[in-house]
Design a protein around this motif. Structure first.
Motif, PDB file in Angstrom:
ATOM      1  N   PRO A 137     -36.659 -41.028 -25.880  1.00  0.00           N
ATOM      2  CA  PRO A 137     -35.613 -41.261 -25.107  1.00  0.00           C
ATOM      3  C   PRO A 137     -34.394 -41.300 -26.265  1.00  0.00           C
ATOM      4  N   GLU A 138     -34.245 -41.115 -26.909  1.00  0.00           N
ATOM      5  CA  GLU A 138     -32.408 -41.026 -27.736  1.00  0.00           C
ATOM      6  C   GLU A 138     -31.910 -39.830 -28.122  1.00  0.00           C
ATOM      7  N   TYR A 139     -33.081 -38.801 -27.192  1.00  0.00           N
ATOM      8  CA  TYR A 139     -32.946 -37.731 -27.776  1.00  0.00           C
ATOM      9  C   TYR A 139     -31.581 -37.513 -26.566  1.00  0.00           C
ATOM     10  N   LEU A 140     -31.505 -37.913 -25.562  1.00  0.00           N
ATOM     11  CA  LEU A 140     -30.976 -37.868 -24.693  1.00  0.00           C
ATOM     12  C   LEU A 140     -29.317 -37.879 -24.115  1.00  0.00           C
ATOM     13  N   LYS A 141     -28.954 -38.414 -25.033  1.00  0.00           N
ATOM     14  CA  LYS A 141     -28.291 -39.425 -26.061  1.00  0.00           C
ATOM     15  C   LYS A 141     -27.735 -38.501 -26.558  1.00  0.00           C
ATOM     16  N   ALA A 142     -27.925 -37.670 -27.098  1.00  0.00           N
ATOM     17  CA  ALA A 142     -27.353 -35.976 -27.664  1.00  0.00           C
ATOM     18  C   ALA A 142     -27.290 -35.063 -27.138  1.00  0.00           C
ATOM     19  N   HIS A 143     -28.326 -35.024 -25.876  1.00  0.00           N
ATOM     20  CA  HIS A 143     -27.836 -34.126 -24.977  1.00  0.00           C
ATOM     21  C   HIS A 143     -27.233 -34.167 -24.326  1.00  0.00           C
ATOM     22  N   GLU A 144     -26.810 -35.561 -23.725  1.00  0.00           N
ATOM     23  CA  GLU A 144     -24.894 -34.896 -23.236  1.00  0.00           C
ATOM     24  C   GLU A 144     -24.076 -34.905 -23.220  1.00  0.00           C
ATOM     25  N   LYS A 145     -24.241 -34.729 -25.073  1.00  0.00           N
ATOM     26  CA  LYS A 145     -22.982 -34.268 -26.005  1.00  0.00           C
ATOM     27  C   LYS A 145     -22.983 -32.949 -26.088  1.00  0.00           C
ATOM     28  N   ILE A 146     -24.074 -31.901 -25.765  1.00  0.00           N
ATOM     29  CA  ILE A 146     -24.095 -30.736 -26.146  1.00  0.00           C
ATOM     30  C   ILE A 146     -23.899 -29.506 -24.176  1.00  0.00           C
ATOM     31  N   GLU A 147     -24.176 -30.299 -23.410  1.00  0.00           N
ATOM     32  CA  GLU A 147     -24.585 -29.629 -22.364  1.00  0.00           C
ATOM     33  C   GLU A 147     -23.110 -29.281 -21.632  1.00  0.00           C
ATOM     34  N   LYS A 148     -23.177 -27.803 -21.385  1.00  0.00           N
ATOM     35  CA  LYS A 148     -22.181 -27.917 -20.749  1.00  0.00           C
ATOM     36  C   LYS A 148     -21.741 -28.028 -19.000  1.00  0.00           C
ATOM     37  N   LYS A 149     -22.662 -28.043 -18.633  1.00  0.00           N
ATOM     38  CA  LYS A 149     -23.109 -27.836 -17.454  1.00  0.00           C
ATOM     39  C   LYS A 149     -24.024 -28.810 -16.830  1.00  0.00           C
TER      40      LYS A 149
END
Length: 151
Positions: A137-149
């Motif tokens: 579940p921790e990867y979602l925090k990083a994903h928010e920082k890399i999703e442009k849209k």
């Protein structure tokens, strides 16, 4: 002399095969994520397949797929869905996967029925218990920082 060689061999054998403690272990984090001694836990893996509903009503399909995406975002926000994504076209009619952060198949089925595309049979679902890293579940925090849209 044979005795010394045997003792050295046994000492080497047990040293190389013994488990070691992780010096970076964070007990508070492990407990908050529900990890076992190996940092793992059970999840539910759901494989979405082409369903039995063959509607061709474009407006209805758009509505159901919008609801599908809204439901994915809601479940992710609630911490219940930690992985979701489509699969490349294949001969098994598999369309996508979910990894649900729940303990039982009953809870997973209840969550899956909150998805309009599942409820209306655009997707059928196969579910499996899956043992993976409790840190997933921790990867979602990083994903928010890399999703442009956002969807």
């Amino acid at each position: 002399m044979k005795r010394i060689i045997l003792i050295l061999f046994l000492a080497f054998f047990f040293k190389t095969n013994a488990q070691t403690e992780n010096t970076k272990y964070d007990n508070t984090l492990a407990e908050s994520l529900g990890g076992d001694d190996y940092g793992m836990k059970m999840y539910i893996l759901a494989i979405l397949k082409t369903g039995t509903n063959k509607t061709e009503d474009k407006e209805k399909l758009n509505e159901l797929f919008k609801g599908h995406m809204d439901n994915i975002n809601r479940l992710a926000k609630d911490g219940k869905l930690i992985v979701a994504g489509p699969l490349k076209k294949n001969d098994k009619n598999y369309r996508g996967i979910f990894i649900l952060n729940v303990k039982t198949t009953e809870e997973a089925n209840a969550l899956l029925l909150t998805d309009p595309a599942v409820k209306e049979k655009l997707f059928d679902v196969e579910i499996f218990e899956w043992y993976g890293s409790a840190a997933l579940p921790e990867y979602l925090k990083a994903h928010e920082k890399i999703e442009k849209k956002k969807h």
